[in-house]
Write a protein that holds these residues in place. Sequence first.
Motif, PDB file in Angstrom:
ATOM      1  N   ILE A 135     -14.547  79.080  24.796  1.00  0.00           N
ATOM      2  CA  ILE A 135     -14.879  78.452  23.505  1.00  0.00           C
ATOM      3  C   ILE A 135     -15.076  79.520  22.436  1.00  0.00           C
ATOM      4  N   GLY A 136     -14.217  79.481  21.420  1.00  0.00           N
ATOM      5  CA  GLY A 136     -14.329  80.447  20.320  1.00  0.00           C
ATOM      6  C   GLY A 136     -15.382  79.994  19.321  1.00  0.00           C
ATOM      7  N   PHE A 137     -15.700  80.867  18.364  1.00  0.00           N
ATOM      8  CA  PHE A 137     -16.739  80.520  17.389  1.00  0.00           C
ATOM      9  C   PHE A 137     -16.348  79.314  16.522  1.00  0.00           C
ATOM     10  N   ASP A 138     -15.022  79.025  16.442  1.00  0.00           N
ATOM     11  CA  ASP A 138     -14.608  77.873  15.643  1.00  0.00           C
ATOM     12  C   ASP A 138     -15.051  76.555  16.282  1.00  0.00           C
ATOM     13  N   SER A 176     -20.787  75.289  18.956  1.00  0.00           N
ATOM     14  CA  SER A 176     -21.824  74.733  18.097  1.00  0.00           C
ATOM     15  C   SER A 176     -23.070  74.396  18.917  1.00  0.00           C
ATOM     16  N   TRP A 177     -23.954  73.620  18.313  1.00  0.00           N
ATOM     17  CA  TRP A 177     -25.297  73.458  18.880  1.00  0.00           C
ATOM     18  C   TRP A 177     -25.302  72.898  20.294  1.00  0.00           C
ATOM     19  N   SER A 178     -24.478  71.860  20.545  1.00  0.00           N
ATOM     20  CA  SER A 178     -24.574  71.207  21.867  1.00  0.00           C
ATOM     21  C   SER A 178     -24.113  72.153  22.974  1.00  0.00           C
ATOM     22  N   GLU A 179     -23.120  73.025  22.648  1.00  0.00           N
ATOM     23  CA  GLU A 179     -22.679  74.017  23.634  1.00  0.00           C
ATOM     24  C   GLU A 179     -23.780  75.089  23.799  1.00  0.00           C
ATOM     25  N   HIS A 180     -24.328  75.511  22.691  1.00  0.00           N
ATOM     26  CA  HIS A 180     -25.352  76.558  22.705  1.00  0.00           C
ATOM     27  C   HIS A 180     -26.557  76.116  23.549  1.00  0.00           C
ATOM     28  N   ILE A 181     -27.042  74.919  23.279  1.00  0.00           N
ATOM     29  CA  ILE A 181     -28.252  74.463  23.962  1.00  0.00           C
ATOM     30  C   ILE A 181     -27.957  74.174  25.438  1.00  0.00           C
ATOM     31  N   SER A 182     -26.730  73.686  25.707  1.00  0.00           N
ATOM     32  CA  SER A 182     -26.354  73.412  27.106  1.00  0.00           C
ATOM     33  C   SER A 182     -26.295  74.708  27.901  1.00  0.00           C
ATOM     34  N   ARG A 183     -25.756  75.753  27.271  1.00  0.00           N
ATOM     35  CA  ARG A 183     -25.681  77.046  27.970  1.00  0.00           C
ATOM     36  C   ARG A 183     -27.076  77.581  28.274  1.00  0.00           C
TER      37      ARG A 183
END
Length: 264
Positions: A227-230, A233-240
């Motif tokens: 997943i690139g920065f484009d 977003s938040w849901s990926e960040h918090i899931s990680r």
Amino acid sequence: MKGNSTSDIVLKLIHNRRSIRQYLDRPVSDKILKKILEAGFRAPFAAQLCSVIYTRDHERMKKAGIGVYPTAPVHMIFFIDFCRLEKVMAHRGHEYGYDDMMAIWLGMQDVVLMIENLTIAAESLGLGSVLYGLTPLRADSIAETFNIPKRVFPVVGMSVGYPDSAEGTEIRPRFPLEMAAFEDEYRHHTDEDIKICMKKMDEGYLAQGYYIKSQTKVDLIDKEDTIGFDMYSWSEHISRKFRSAYRQGDPLLDILRRHGFDLK
Ligand SMILES: Cc1cc2nc3c(=O)[nH]c(=O)nc-3n(C[C@H](O)[C@H](O)[C@H](O)COP(=O)(O)O)c2cc1C
């Protein structure tokens, strides 16, 4: 939100608050600090279980293991404090015998209410703030650095100072209200509901370029990052952050026990 009534002013402050990670080179006076701390402690309390250490010394925070934002002028650590209460009890001739898990919960309630009061008071004086959530994991080095006794435990750290508007003034999105506030009965979220939650958060953070600007990504240590920065977003960040491969320090339970809490 227009108008000058007290509620207009208070609501505007609350709705415009954002976490501040870049600060002006402007000191925060003792007088201002006292004002926001006093306002913090006006919060409702279960048993006055909150104590605060504040410092302007970056080196101390570094020694304590808390990586603060470099331009922040003042730092705070908020503690659950049973040491003081137990001394009060001893004066009354009572021995502590409460369930420590429930005690920690009550302490947490006192601490978070105090912090929010302090945060809003700070906003009203033109200050901004940011919290440091991994602070409890640094309890050992915090205790050593700040001379903290047993049964006093860090909940969260914070920096406070005058915001540098160069950081931007965007307000971060939240889940739609109906997805988090329910009348009478819990909402058992459907897939559609979850997509609505994710869309609101992800589109909001992407539109602000939040992660790309700060180049912040939680690393995937056990699989390829596709997943690139484009798209990050938040849901990926918090899931990680909450996935199994993401571990930070010792388990909190062990740390709490080291600091005198009796947890089975
Ligand atoms: C308990 C807690 C811990 C947090 N920890 C951190 C942190 O370690 N670093 C950071 O930059 N922001 C931290 N934050 C700030 C959140 O990232 C921020 O509140 C959230 O993204 C929403 O943005 P906003 O505060 O600007 O509305 C924390 C916030 C809370 C409430």
